[in-house]
Design a protein around this motif. Structure first.
Motif, PDB file in Angstrom:
ATOM      1  N   THR A  59     -10.573   7.796   9.330  1.00  0.00           N
ATOM      2  CA  THR A  59     -10.259   8.908  10.228  1.00  0.00           C
ATOM      3  C   THR A  59      -8.861   8.704  10.811  1.00  0.00           C
ATOM      4  OG1 THR A  59     -11.175   7.767  12.155  1.00  0.00           O
ATOM      5  CG2 THR A  59     -12.688   9.154  10.915  1.00  0.00           C
ATOM      6  N   ASP A  60      -8.413   9.693  11.543  1.00  0.00           N
ATOM      7  CA  ASP A  60      -7.145   9.536  12.251  1.00  0.00           C
ATOM      8  C   ASP A  60      -7.386   8.691  13.492  1.00  0.00           C
ATOM      9  OD1 ASP A  60      -5.569  11.036  10.540  1.00  0.00           O
ATOM     10  OD2 ASP A  60      -6.049  12.919  11.540  1.00  0.00           O
ATOM     11  N   ILE A  61      -6.540   7.703  13.677  1.00  0.00           N
ATOM     12  CA  ILE A  61      -6.625   6.837  14.855  1.00  0.00           C
ATOM     13  C   ILE A  61      -5.254   6.881  15.530  1.00  0.00           C
ATOM     14  CG2 ILE A  61      -6.785   4.442  15.582  1.00  0.00           C
ATOM     15  CD1 ILE A  61      -9.240   4.217  14.266  1.00  0.00           C
ATOM     16  N   ALA A  62      -5.262   7.096  16.832  1.00  0.00           N
ATOM     17  CA  ALA A  62      -4.008   7.133  17.581  1.00  0.00           C
ATOM     18  C   ALA A  62      -3.520   5.725  17.854  1.00  0.00           C
ATOM     19  CB  ALA A  62      -4.217   7.891  18.894  1.00  0.00           C
ATOM     20  N   VAL A  63      -2.326   5.414  17.358  1.00  0.00           N
ATOM     21  CA  VAL A  63      -1.694   4.120  17.601  1.00  0.00           C
ATOM     22  C   VAL A  63      -0.268   4.360  18.059  1.00  0.00           C
ATOM     23  CG1 VAL A  63      -3.079   2.880  15.881  1.00  0.00           C
ATOM     24  CG2 VAL A  63      -0.889   3.846  15.217  1.00  0.00           C
ATOM     25  N   PRO A  64       0.318   3.397  18.764  1.00  0.00           N
ATOM     26  CA  PRO A  64       1.739   3.524  19.110  1.00  0.00           C
ATOM     27  C   PRO A  64       2.558   3.716  17.830  1.00  0.00           C
ATOM     28  CG  PRO A  64       0.742   1.758  20.368  1.00  0.00           C
ATOM     29  CD  PRO A  64      -0.280   2.188  19.344  1.00  0.00           C
ATOM     30  N   VAL A  65       3.648   4.468  17.922  1.00  0.00           N
ATOM     31  CA  VAL A  65       4.411   4.853  16.732  1.00  0.00           C
ATOM     32  C   VAL A  65       4.994   3.678  15.953  1.00  0.00           C
ATOM     33  CG1 VAL A  65       4.954   7.143  17.584  1.00  0.00           C
ATOM     34  CG2 VAL A  65       6.516   5.277  18.067  1.00  0.00           C
ATOM     35  N   ARG A  66       5.175   2.535  16.580  1.00  0.00           N
ATOM     36  CA  ARG A  66       5.737   1.373  15.883  1.00  0.00           C
ATOM     37  C   ARG A  66       4.664   0.471  15.275  1.00  0.00           C
ATOM     38  NH1 ARG A  66       9.130   2.014  20.431  1.00  0.00           N
ATOM     39  NH2 ARG A  66      11.302   2.322  19.849  1.00  0.00           N
ATOM     40  N   MET A  67       3.433   0.950  15.261  1.00  0.00           N
ATOM     41  CA  MET A  67       2.341   0.164  14.672  1.00  0.00           C
ATOM     42  C   MET A  67       1.900   0.799  13.359  1.00  0.00           C
ATOM     43  SD  MET A  67       0.128  -1.091  17.943  1.00  0.00           S
ATOM     44  CE  MET A  67      -0.633  -2.420  17.033  1.00  0.00           C
ATOM     45  N   VAL A  68       1.464  -0.052  12.446  1.00  0.00           N
ATOM     46  CA  VAL A  68       1.012   0.388  11.128  1.00  0.00           C
ATOM     47  C   VAL A  68      -0.489   0.147  11.027  1.00  0.00           C
ATOM     48  CG1 VAL A  68       1.192  -0.060   8.645  1.00  0.00           C
ATOM     49  CG2 VAL A  68       3.241  -0.171  10.094  1.00  0.00           C
ATOM     50  N   VAL A  69      -1.215   1.165  10.522  1.00  0.00           N
ATOM     51  CA  VAL A  69      -2.658   1.044  10.318  1.00  0.00           C
ATOM     52  C   VAL A  69      -2.917   0.904   8.821  1.00  0.00           C
ATOM     53  CG1 VAL A  69      -4.899   2.183  10.537  1.00  0.00           C
ATOM     54  CG2 VAL A  69      -3.194   2.431  12.346  1.00  0.00           C
ATOM     55  N   THR A  70      -3.714  -0.090   8.455  1.00  0.00           N
ATOM     56  CA  THR A  70      -4.123  -0.283   7.066  1.00  0.00           C
ATOM     57  C   THR A  70      -5.635  -0.173   6.999  1.00  0.00           C
ATOM     58  OG1 THR A  70      -2.258  -1.757   6.629  1.00  0.00           O
ATOM     59  CG2 THR A  70      -4.129  -1.884   5.109  1.00  0.00           C
ATOM     60  N   TRP A  71      -6.119   0.823   6.243  1.00  0.00           N
ATOM     61  CA  TRP A  71      -7.558   1.008   6.029  1.00  0.00           C
ATOM     62  C   TRP A  71      -7.952   0.241   4.776  1.00  0.00           C
ATOM     63  CZ3 TRP A  71     -10.786   3.378   9.385  1.00  0.00           C
ATOM     64  CH2 TRP A  71     -10.221   4.169  10.385  1.00  0.00           C
ATOM     65  N   LEU A  72      -9.021  -0.524   4.859  1.00  0.00           N
ATOM     66  CA  LEU A  72      -9.514  -1.330   3.743  1.00  0.00           C
ATOM     67  C   LEU A  72     -10.895  -0.809   3.341  1.00  0.00           C
ATOM     68  CD1 LEU A  72      -8.503  -4.685   5.407  1.00  0.00           C
ATOM     69  CD2 LEU A  72      -7.291  -3.569   3.520  1.00  0.00           C
ATOM     70  N   ASP A  73     -10.946  -0.081   2.243  1.00  0.00           N
ATOM     71  CA  ASP A  73     -12.173   0.545   1.732  1.00  0.00           C
ATOM     72  C   ASP A  73     -12.900  -0.467   0.850  1.00  0.00           C
ATOM     73  OD1 ASP A  73     -14.041   1.959   0.220  1.00  0.00           O
ATOM     74  OD2 ASP A  73     -12.657   3.554  -0.348  1.00  0.00           O
ATOM     75  N   ARG A  74     -14.034  -1.004   1.355  1.00  0.00           N
ATOM     76  CA  ARG A  74     -14.785  -2.019   0.596  1.00  0.00           C
ATOM     77  C   ARG A  74     -15.262  -1.508  -0.749  1.00  0.00           C
ATOM     78  NH1 ARG A  74     -17.130  -3.472   5.539  1.00  0.00           N
ATOM     79  NH2 ARG A  74     -18.985  -2.237   5.132  1.00  0.00           N
ATOM     80  N   SER A  75     -15.636  -0.222  -0.838  1.00  0.00           N
ATOM     81  CA  SER A  75     -16.187   0.307  -2.089  1.00  0.00           C
ATOM     82  C   SER A  75     -15.153   0.334  -3.210  1.00  0.00           C
ATOM     83  CB  SER A  75     -16.750   1.719  -1.881  1.00  0.00           C
ATOM     84  OG  SER A  75     -15.707   2.648  -1.649  1.00  0.00           O
ATOM     85  N   ALA A  76     -13.873   0.256  -2.863  1.00  0.00           N
ATOM     86  CA  ALA A  76     -12.804   0.279  -3.861  1.00  0.00           C
ATOM     87  C   ALA A  76     -12.263  -1.120  -4.153  1.00  0.00           C
ATOM     88  CB  ALA A  76     -11.675   1.185  -3.374  1.00  0.00           C
ATOM     89  N   ARG A  77     -12.932  -2.154  -3.632  1.00  0.00           N
ATOM     90  CA  ARG A  77     -12.455  -3.524  -3.800  1.00  0.00           C
ATOM     91  C   ARG A  77     -13.545  -4.384  -4.436  1.00  0.00           C
ATOM     92  NH1 ARG A  77      -7.884  -4.017  -0.797  1.00  0.00           N
ATOM     93  NH2 ARG A  77      -7.502  -2.302   0.613  1.00  0.00           N
ATOM     94  N   SER A  78     -13.112  -5.428  -5.099  1.00  0.00           N
ATOM     95  CA  SER A  78     -14.072  -6.333  -5.725  1.00  0.00           C
ATOM     96  C   SER A  78     -14.344  -7.522  -4.806  1.00  0.00           C
ATOM     97  CB  SER A  78     -13.519  -6.834  -7.065  1.00  0.00           C
ATOM     98  OG  SER A  78     -12.353  -7.597  -6.847  1.00  0.00           O
ATOM     99  N   GLY A  79     -15.392  -8.250  -5.162  1.00  0.00           N
ATOM    100  CA  GLY A  79     -15.712  -9.472  -4.438  1.00  0.00           C
ATOM    101  C   GLY A  79     -14.861 -10.612  -4.948  1.00  0.00           C
ATOM    102  N   GLU A  80     -15.405 -11.809  -4.865  1.00  0.00           N
ATOM    103  CA  GLU A  80     -14.673 -12.984  -5.341  1.00  0.00           C
ATOM    104  C   GLU A  80     -14.290 -12.813  -6.803  1.00  0.00           C
ATOM    105  OE1 GLU A  80     -13.646 -15.704  -3.610  1.00  0.00           O
ATOM    106  OE2 GLU A  80     -14.363 -14.611  -1.849  1.00  0.00           O
ATOM    107  N   PRO A  81     -13.065 -13.209  -7.178  1.00  0.00           N
ATOM    108  CA  PRO A  81     -12.615 -13.066  -8.562  1.00  0.00           C
ATOM    109  C   PRO A  81     -13.570 -13.743  -9.542  1.00  0.00           C
ATOM    110  CG  PRO A  81     -10.792 -13.700  -7.137  1.00  0.00           C
ATOM    111  CD  PRO A  81     -12.053 -13.786  -6.311  1.00  0.00           C
TER     112      PRO A  81
END
Length: 158
Positions: A59-81
């Protein structure tokens, strides 16, 4: 000039001290995250990592303009190699934050608690514990510099 003052005029000054933040969260701590972000000065800088089960939680999250938000979608990532497993809760957050910390955090983290990077780990217990261990054991960041939810009790030896 007082570089710690926080108001609109002070934040526009080029010599104004801007505190860097490292903030983590997951789907269970979004309300805590929004509450924390609302308390930050507008001139804050830093990174926010948020792990969620799938893209429908982004979703949209309000952060100060000099901050970066990184969303990490578990369903699009693998487990241990090499395991073929899905990404476990906390794993994507741990991988992303420890990689970022290894590259971006430096000796300034060892300064007095009122200076340097402010670290708030709001995610689930397992990811938070792994990140806290990495920050304290590998990078040598003092445990008192890391803020975790009270519900985790004595996660960090102080």
């Amino acid at each position: 000039m007082d570089t710690t003052e926080h108001n609109a005029n002070a934040c526009r000054r080029s010599r104004h001290a801007r505190v860097q933040h490292l903030i983590t969260a997951d789907e269970s701590s979004l309300l805590d995250l929004e509450t924390l972000l609302a308390t930050l000065p507008l001139c804050s800088t830093g990174r926010v990592f948020i792990e969620v089960p799938d893209a429908s939680h982004i979703t949209d999250i309000a952060v100060p303009v000099r901050m970066v938000v990184t969303w990490l979608d578990r369903s699009a990532r693998s487990g241990e190699p090499g395991t073929g497993r899905m990404c476990a809760p906390g794993a994507a957050l741990t991988r992303a934050v420890t990689a970022w910390a290894d590259e971006m955090l430096c000796d300034e983290c060892d300064l007095a608690p009122t200076e340097g990077t402010r670290i708030h780990l709001l995610g689930g217990y397992l990811g938070t514990a792994d990140i806290a261990d990495h920050l304290t054991e590998r990078l040598g960041i003092a445990a008192e510099r890391i803020h975790v939810p009270e519900r985790f009790g004595q996660l960090l030896s102080r």
